[in-house]
Scaffold this active site. Sequence first.
Site, mmCIF file in Angstrom:
data_model
loop_
_atom_site.group_PDB
_atom_site.id
_atom_site.type_symbol
_atom_site.label_atom_id
_atom_site.label_comp_id
_atom_site.label_asym_id
_atom_site.label_seq_id
_atom_site.Cartn_x
_atom_site.Cartn_y
_atom_site.Cartn_z
ATOM 1 N N LYS A 78 0.845 -1.201 0.000
ATOM 2 C CA LYS A 78 0.000 0.000 0.000
ATOM 3 C C LYS A 78 0.876 1.246 0.000
ATOM 4 C CE LYS A 78 -4.031 1.958 2.454
ATOM 5 N NZ LYS A 78 -4.897 1.885 3.655
ATOM 6 N N SER A 158 -9.957 2.244 2.491
ATOM 7 C CA SER A 158 -8.963 2.937 1.710
ATOM 8 C C SER A 158 -7.963 2.012 1.006
ATOM 9 C CB SER A 158 -8.175 3.898 2.601
ATOM 10 O OG SER A 158 -7.392 3.189 3.538
ATOM 11 N N SER A 182 -10.471 0.047 6.754
ATOM 12 C CA SER A 182 -9.800 0.155 5.456
ATOM 13 C C SER A 182 -9.149 -1.113 4.939
ATOM 14 C CB SER A 182 -8.747 1.262 5.503
ATOM 15 O OG SER A 182 -9.372 2.520 5.447
#
Lengths: 495, 504
Positions: A78, A158, A182
């Site tokens: 990420k 997210s 997320s």
Amino acid sequence: MTELTALTIAEARKGLRAKQFTARELAEAFNAAAAASAPLNAYSALTPEKALEMADAADARLAAGDAPDMCGIPLGIKDLFCTEGVPSQAASGILENFLPTYESTITSKLWEQGAVMLGKLNMDEFAMGSSNETSVYGPAVSPWRRAGSNTALTPGGSSGGSAAAVSASICMAATGTDTGGSIRQPAAFTGIVGLKPTYGRCSRWGVVAFASSLDQAGPMTRTVRDAAIMLGAMAGHDPKDSTSADIAVPDFEAALTGDIRGKRIGIPREYRVEGMSEEIDRLWREGAEKLRDAGAEIVDISLPHTKYALPAYYIIAPAEASSNLARYDGVRYGHRAKLGHGDGILDLYEKSRAEGFGREVQRRVMIGAYVLSSGFYDAYYLKAQKVRTLIKRDFDAAFDAGIDAILTPATPSAAFGIGEMADADPVQMYLNDVFTVTVNLAGLPGISVPAGLNADGLPLGLQLIGRPWGEAELITVAGALEAAENFTAKPERWW
Amino acid sequence: MTELAYRDPEPKILHGAKGDWEIVIGMEVHAQVRSNAKLFSGASTGFGAEPNTHVSLIDAAMPGMLPVINEFCVEQAVRTGLGLKAQINLFSQFDRKNYFYPDLPQGYQISQLYHPIVGEGEVLVDMEPGVARRVRIERIHLEQDAGKSIHDMDPENSYVDLNRTGVALMEIVSRPDIRGPEEAAEYVRKLRQILRYLGTCDGNMQEGSLRADVNVSVCQPGAYEKYRESGDFSHLGTRCEIKNMNSMRFIQQAIDYEARRQIAIIEDGGSVDQETRLYDPNKGETRSMRSKEEAHDYRYFPDPDLLPLTFEQAWVDGIAATLPELPDEKKARFVLDFGVTEYDAGVLTADTVNAAFFEEVAQGRDGKQAANWVINELFGRLNKEGMAVSASPVSAAQLGAIIDLIAAGDISGKIAKDLFEIVWAEGGDPRAIVEDRGMKQVTDTGAIEAAVVDVIAANPDKAEQAKAKPSMAGWFVGQVMKATGGKANPQAVNALVREKLGIE
């Protein structure tokens, strides 16, 4: 033999040791798959050469017989994780061209184990969002589509890029971070497993901060076993993070006994929220029945302060964010606005931040500054912290009463279309977190397990919540749920 | 522990156009913690390095960086609290004070608003023998220092040096118990003395290791007492805060100016605005920096990156057990055990090096005489030469030997001063010097008597006159001393001269 990109970590681990393929072959296969995935916009940066280099090193270790579990496993990271010499922007314009000179603790641990880096994954800007639409790179797109429709769907957020990449088999597994859901929400949207560990289990050092008291990194994988393996590599005390706990890391994979006989699974009645769709309700009921069939006892429980969780979360998280994001001021790194003649330091701040931060980030920074301002602090921030204590107490009471894990839906709906929420009140988007934020507020481990498809053929997930530091037991139950659900659907490749 | 008795000093009275006024002062002293590393990073705290060379990733607030508490700094703050006889809070917590400034890379300062590490204590501010102000300490908290903005290097740009960013400070907050400019300066001096005794701050004001924010208000006589009885601040005047003072002299000047400014406003029928002011030493005046309305909203909240500090009482007790003897106790002991005056004891205990030197000299000797020699001869001489006690050419053992030679009657006080000069210039064992150079005074009465007889015999006229005018004896004593090369014991000479001249 199955396509290399379809393998799980556990399968690849076995295949590498059986010399069925090399880490380099794995890396090449994933490099190619990732390179061909542009329509998904899952990667914000690709590092194919780094991947090959790391794969060769992994092969050497495998040949030497000195290979940890994650050795040779190709991962996506990420964009919130700082990775040395590789773009790390938290999907924000304010960090344009930022190349860290340091490596986050978690990625360091993964690389030390021999894992292979494929690239950086798209996400919502500063992890603020539930659909990956706030990213400066543009939205990541789910590999899933509604039956008979070409509408681009969100992979959730997210950690949207992570979810899209794992479910599209363009990485074997990915790191995610979870501040209010997320990891778990995008995992549910894309039919994969997402595990948010207990707060303090994984180091936050080198991970761009959103809300420090809630942020926690975790694995996003195809299976619960993979999550267990990868968590083992990520977890552990880090003296550089004062909130990381000095607690032994158990063998999570060993917890996959499949035996949940006698386990008491709580079904919190407050999670049956108003307007919950019939398909989510049915999924939840059937999940509970499957656990009962596997020998668990299903117990109706109450978590009475649940309804205050979302408002409390949307005070605490923006408050911390407003302060954490103050360092992005255009002075030392990242985006700096062009100044006009006579502009001073305040103009530099205001213009750089106005240009560098997206709308959602600006909204949360302003909400955060507001709730912390003098005269409002007691009414908002302090009150929210009290609510947080009550929510934690609700969970403590349930676990003290002998509940081993709590089963809830992961999300109130299946994935929605990109842009569908554009005109909605931001609160509508925040409602995506309704089942997940309580877990962050209480600092508990939670895992999202794929549990079925809706009428449109889209994945749905169930969430299991465990005791603090009880990831091993949580994995036991999640493994049993996974086996009972037997979710095998894969998105059809269209990209 | 022994304590000397003190009474309060009189508050400073300022005479306005329409009446008398008193000053009320509270101080926030920022003391840099003596530590090699910063409060939350491993970067060096060394002074005077090239700009931006003592900056870690944490100090520069790079993305994803986290603070980790430097436990030594915590221990230093606790030590300081104990030295100020203060409550040590077993639970304390760090808060973020949010504001934007280029020398504050995080966009917030990590400080302690809600739960400081140290609670109430006190500082005894000595004004003159028997007179001291007991100033209450409200709290001490730990916080990060900011960096340095440099605005005069370039006409267009400002520059930032982050070397100081993140260095640990103790903010020592007093109650408004200081009642005059001199007391304020003495308060800072005493605080610095205690911190140096404790080794928790080097107290170097030029390098900015000790800086004070001074809160000044004025009130009419009697009002302050009402405040002390009730704790109600409304009895006091509106205060102004003078920021960032790093000289005792400027502190006094600034307070004096500020108090007179406030009095003039009030006597003109106006009212003082609560504001932050700066002192301009060139103009000798304070000027407004920002008003209450312009005050920042710092949006304090507990720093979620740091766990609260929690101590075991036993750990605190362990630090307390290693505390050195502090100035007040040392001073009292010097007065009571060595018999020196309170004034001399104050001079001798100004710092630990002085005090240790004196103690070594005084050990087993007459305390008053030791104090006299240490203060007047040694310190006087060192002062003249601009030298520190640590660099003294005359050691405590040498000075002690000189005093012993006097006490044994081997040398006179006058010879002792000559001997001191020799030791200062050449070093060596004072006893050997006295022997080798024949400086030993003659105590053999036979030899002295012979010299006396010789001098009288050589001056029959004067001897005759002396019988009528006994003060003439001094002349004979001088002649005998001269004849004996100054080595004769003056008391013995005096006695024999009188005896031989037949003076009573």
